[in-house]
Motif scaffolding. Structure first.
Motif, PDB file in Angstrom:
ATOM      1  N   ILE A  86       0.836  -1.198   0.000  1.00  0.00           N
ATOM      2  CA  ILE A  86       0.000   0.000   0.000  1.00  0.00           C
ATOM      3  C   ILE A  86       0.871   1.249   0.000  1.00  0.00           C
ATOM      4  O   ILE A  86       0.638   2.202  -0.780  1.00  0.00           O
ATOM      5  N   ARG A  87       1.876   1.260   0.853  1.00  0.00           N
ATOM      6  CA  ARG A  87       2.745   2.429   0.940  1.00  0.00           C
ATOM      7  C   ARG A  87       3.590   2.594  -0.318  1.00  0.00           C
ATOM      8  O   ARG A  87       3.837   3.723  -0.766  1.00  0.00           O
ATOM      9  N   LEU A  88       4.022   1.495  -0.906  1.00  0.00           N
ATOM     10  CA  LEU A  88       4.809   1.585  -2.132  1.00  0.00           C
ATOM     11  C   LEU A  88       3.961   2.151  -3.271  1.00  0.00           C
ATOM     12  O   LEU A  88       4.430   2.992  -4.047  1.00  0.00           O
ATOM     13  N   LYS A  89       2.707   1.713  -3.362  1.00  0.00           N
ATOM     14  CA  LYS A  89       1.812   2.244  -4.391  1.00  0.00           C
ATOM     15  C   LYS A  89       1.595   3.745  -4.196  1.00  0.00           C
ATOM     16  O   LYS A  89       1.577   4.514  -5.163  1.00  0.00           O
ATOM     17  N   ALA A  90       1.425   4.153  -2.948  1.00  0.00           N
ATOM     18  CA  ALA A  90       1.243   5.575  -2.656  1.00  0.00           C
ATOM     19  C   ALA A  90       2.480   6.377  -3.045  1.00  0.00           C
ATOM     20  O   ALA A  90       2.376   7.473  -3.613  1.00  0.00           O
ATOM     21  N   LEU A  91       3.659   5.847  -2.767  1.00  0.00           N
ATOM     22  CA  LEU A  91       4.899   6.533  -3.106  1.00  0.00           C
ATOM     23  C   LEU A  91       5.100   6.592  -4.613  1.00  0.00           C
ATOM     24  O   LEU A  91       5.603   7.589  -5.139  1.00  0.00           O
ATOM     25  N   LEU A  92       4.711   5.532  -5.319  1.00  0.00           N
ATOM     26  CA  LEU A  92       4.813   5.546  -6.781  1.00  0.00           C
ATOM     27  C   LEU A  92       3.892   6.608  -7.371  1.00  0.00           C
ATOM     28  O   LEU A  92       4.283   7.360  -8.280  1.00  0.00           O
ATOM     29  N   LEU A  93       2.679   6.682  -6.858  1.00  0.00           N
ATOM     30  CA  LEU A  93       1.739   7.697  -7.334  1.00  0.00           C
ATOM     31  C   LEU A  93       2.232   9.091  -6.987  1.00  0.00           C
ATOM     32  O   LEU A  93       2.145  10.029  -7.803  1.00  0.00           O
TER      33      LEU A  93
END
Length: 313
Positions: A206-213
């Motif tokens: 979840i956090r990785l997806k947020a950082l990618l976005l």
């Protein structure tokens, strides 16, 4: 999503659009720059405000966008449209590599690791000065920055409309994410990481997806900045551009969709106003920020939401 939330955001964007036709030339260019930087701040807000991740390395994503667009346009003759796409891809690749490692840390360690990655990026800009021109940077000529349909970013109105479109896109993405299931799960990891993991959420993913976005929005802002204002320089990779989005978000209100826009405009005008009257403008700006923290500890919109309008996203 409630109708009044949509109506509020449409009204804000409508007011900003109208301002582009009413403001004098100086303020039109100034606000256009602030709108592009607001997209950067909104990207930062996704991870800091909604995810609770204090990163001091977001300058590398903004710089990845600027250099991702500027370098191929300068050295390989890419079009502005291709450069803008390259800016997003560059920031995404960089974030995937760096944040996959940084997320293995927590708290202060995460902050330090992201700062270290940003410093590596800043030194890389200086090391490869044959390509990047180092601290001096380089200017993209008008012919290199032409957009489809013959749109010239040197035209103040066209530049403002493009900046407004970038800001609107970032705001629409932020609002959609915040109101989605993913956005709620991101907030859950911020509030209680252990409980979220116990409920079956993959906190790392979840956090990785947020950082990618977040990196994609930051890279988009960086690429737009290079194309609209025609300058690519090493100062954009410095720690200053990791501190500034934090400042904009805190001033406007972390974990609010419109807070980064308000914070970027307010702080940009505050710095511009103070520097016009005194060489000690940092002291003046610092004093105002201290007052802001004392009376609006959650930022302008964050405090407004807490006291009067709980429905604000």
């Amino acid at each position: 999503m409630s109708l009044r939330i949509v109506f509020l955001h449409v009204c804000v964007l409508g007011a900003l659009l109208l301002a582009g036709f009413l403001l004098p030339d100086y303020h039109q260019t100034f606000v256009a720059r602030a709108l592009v930087l607001a997209a950067f701040a909104m990207g930062y807000n996704l991870t800091f405000g909604y995810g609770g991740l204090l990163s001091l390395g977001h300058s590398m994503f903004f710089a990845a966008g600027i250099y991702g667009a500027g370098l191929p346009m300068l050295h390989f003759g890419w079009s502005a449209s291709a450069g803008l796409v390259a800016s997003i891809i560059s920031a995404l690749i960089l974030s995937l590599v760096t944040m996959s490692l940084a997320l293995r840390t927590r708290g202060v360690a995460f902050m330090i690791v992201t700062l270290m990655f940003a410093q590596v990026g800043a030194h890389a800009v200086l090391y490869f000065s044959e390509w990047t021109r180092g601290d001096e940077g380089f200017v993209l000529h008008i012919s290199q920055r032409m957009l489809p349909f013959g749109i010239a970013p040197t035209d103040p109105t066209a530049r403002y409309l493009i900046a407004w479109t970038i800001c609107s896109t970032a705001l629409a993405v932020t609002l959609a994410v915040v109101k989605s299931r993913f956005g709620r799960s991101l907030v859950a990891t911020r509030e209680n990481e252990e409980r979220a993991a116990l409920l079956g959420y993959n906190v790392f993913a979840i956090r990785l997806k947020a950082l990618l976005l977040s990196a994609a929005l930051s890279g988009l802002a960086g690429g737009a900045y290079a194309i609209l204002f025609g300058y690519v320089g090493g100062n954009f990779a410095g720690v200053q551009y990791s501190i500034l989005p934090l400042l904009w978000v805190l001033a406007g209100g972390a974990a609010t969709t419109l807070g980064p826009v308000l914070g970027t405009l307010a702080i940009s005008y505050l710095i511009d106003f103070a520097s016009a009257f005194t060489s000690a403008w940092l002291f003046f700006v610092g004093a105002v920020l201290v007052m802001l923290v004392l009376f609006f500890p959650k930022g302008m919109l964050g405090s407004l939401r807490e006291r009067y309008a709980r429905w604000l996203p």
